[in-house]
Design a protein around this motif. Structure first.
Motif, PDB file in Angstrom:
ATOM      1  N   UNK A 159       4.778  -5.320  -7.265  1.00  0.00           N
ATOM      2  CA  UNK A 159       4.106  -6.602  -7.002  1.00  0.00           C
ATOM      3  C   UNK A 159       4.949  -7.495  -6.112  1.00  0.00           C
ATOM      4  N   UNK A 160       4.295  -8.494  -5.595  1.00  0.00           N
ATOM      5  CA  UNK A 160       4.942  -9.463  -4.718  1.00  0.00           C
ATOM      6  C   UNK A 160       4.324 -10.829  -4.980  1.00  0.00           C
ATOM      7  N   UNK A 161       5.166 -11.850  -5.119  1.00  0.00           N
ATOM      8  CA  UNK A 161       4.670 -13.213  -5.334  1.00  0.00           C
ATOM      9  C   UNK A 161       4.585 -13.937  -3.995  1.00  0.00           C
ATOM     10  N   UNK A 162       3.469 -14.628  -3.781  1.00  0.00           N
ATOM     11  CA  UNK A 162       3.218 -15.307  -2.512  1.00  0.00           C
ATOM     12  C   UNK A 162       2.777 -16.732  -2.799  1.00  0.00           C
ATOM     13  N   UNK A 177      -0.454  -7.163  -6.648  1.00  0.00           N
ATOM     14  CA  UNK A 177       0.044  -5.999  -7.368  1.00  0.00           C
ATOM     15  C   UNK A 177      -0.686  -4.748  -6.900  1.00  0.00           C
ATOM     16  N   UNK A 178       0.077  -3.723  -6.592  1.00  0.00           N
ATOM     17  CA  UNK A 178      -0.502  -2.443  -6.165  1.00  0.00           C
ATOM     18  C   UNK A 178      -1.086  -1.745  -7.382  1.00  0.00           C
ATOM     19  N   UNK A 179      -2.336  -1.343  -7.288  1.00  0.00           N
ATOM     20  CA  UNK A 179      -3.000  -0.592  -8.352  1.00  0.00           C
ATOM     21  C   UNK A 179      -3.508   0.722  -7.768  1.00  0.00           C
ATOM     22  N   UNK A 195       0.826  -1.210   0.000  1.00  0.00           N
ATOM     23  CA  UNK A 195       0.000   0.000   0.000  1.00  0.00           C
ATOM     24  C   UNK A 195       0.859   1.257   0.000  1.00  0.00           C
ATOM     25  N   UNK A 196       2.059   1.154   0.551  1.00  0.00           N
ATOM     26  CA  UNK A 196       2.972   2.290   0.594  1.00  0.00           C
ATOM     27  C   UNK A 196       3.888   2.353  -0.627  1.00  0.00           C
ATOM     28  N   UNK A 197       3.818   1.311  -1.485  1.00  0.00           N
ATOM     29  CA  UNK A 197       4.680   1.248  -2.668  1.00  0.00           C
ATOM     30  C   UNK A 197       4.023   1.965  -3.843  1.00  0.00           C
TER      31      UNK A 197
END
Length: 169
Positions: A21-24, A48-50, A14-16
């Motif tokens: 994105x980040x894979x989990x 992914x931050x949108x 949320x701060x990016x």
């Protein structure tokens, strides 16, 4: 709805900047979400931050307990689910009924996974392709043993059709 073990903190995204994105990966041997039990829930997704929140996209596979439509025994049915969901942030911007990321950065995937699993279930689930079902006369599970019932008797209303088949041979 109860909180589940499928809660993730996306505060760092949320701060990016948008597009980050980040894979989990997930791997739960056993998981309960409301009234549904999952066995071996595995998969991966990308968060992914949108501009509207966090978009989650990925694939999950699991096994769900079902009652076979033919023989009425319990079996585990393999299910595959495709995750494609936008979690709105901040929550106040979300349309009614949509999922959100909380103000604390946490999002619960449990309700989404539950919904996806129900959508992925076949209308009439069977334990295996060659399931023989139950004997309509005595109720014997024909996968376990044969019965001595005479199942060649035909409905009298269909006797004329049976005669046509017999005459043809």
């Amino acid at each position: 709805m109860q909180k589940t073990n499928l809660r993730f903190n996306f505060g760092y995204l949320l701060e990016a900047s948008y597009g980050t994105s980040s894979d989990i990966e997930i791997d739960y041997p056993h998981l309960q979400v409301d009234d549904i039990r999952f066995k071996n829930l595995r998969g991966s997704f990308r968060a992914t931050r949108t501009g509207e929140g966090i978009y989650l996209g990925g694939l999950f596979a699991t096994q769900m307990p079902i009652e076979c439509h033919r023989c009425l025994t319990e079996a585990y049915l393999p299910i595959e689910m495709e995750l494609a969901e936008l979690f709105y942030y901040p929550p106040a911007t979300a349309p009614e009924g949509e999922v959100t990321v909380g103000m604390d950065g946490n999002a619960d995937l449990g309700p989404v996974v539950r919904e996806l699993s129900l959508i992925s279930m076949p209308m009439q689930a069977i334990c295996r392709k060659d399931c023989k079902g139950l004997c309509p006369e005595c109720g014997q599970n024909l996968n376990e043993a044969e019965c001595s019932c005479d199942r060649t008797a035909i409905d009298p209303r269909l006797a004329a059709l049976q005669k046509l088949l017999t005459d043809r041979e």
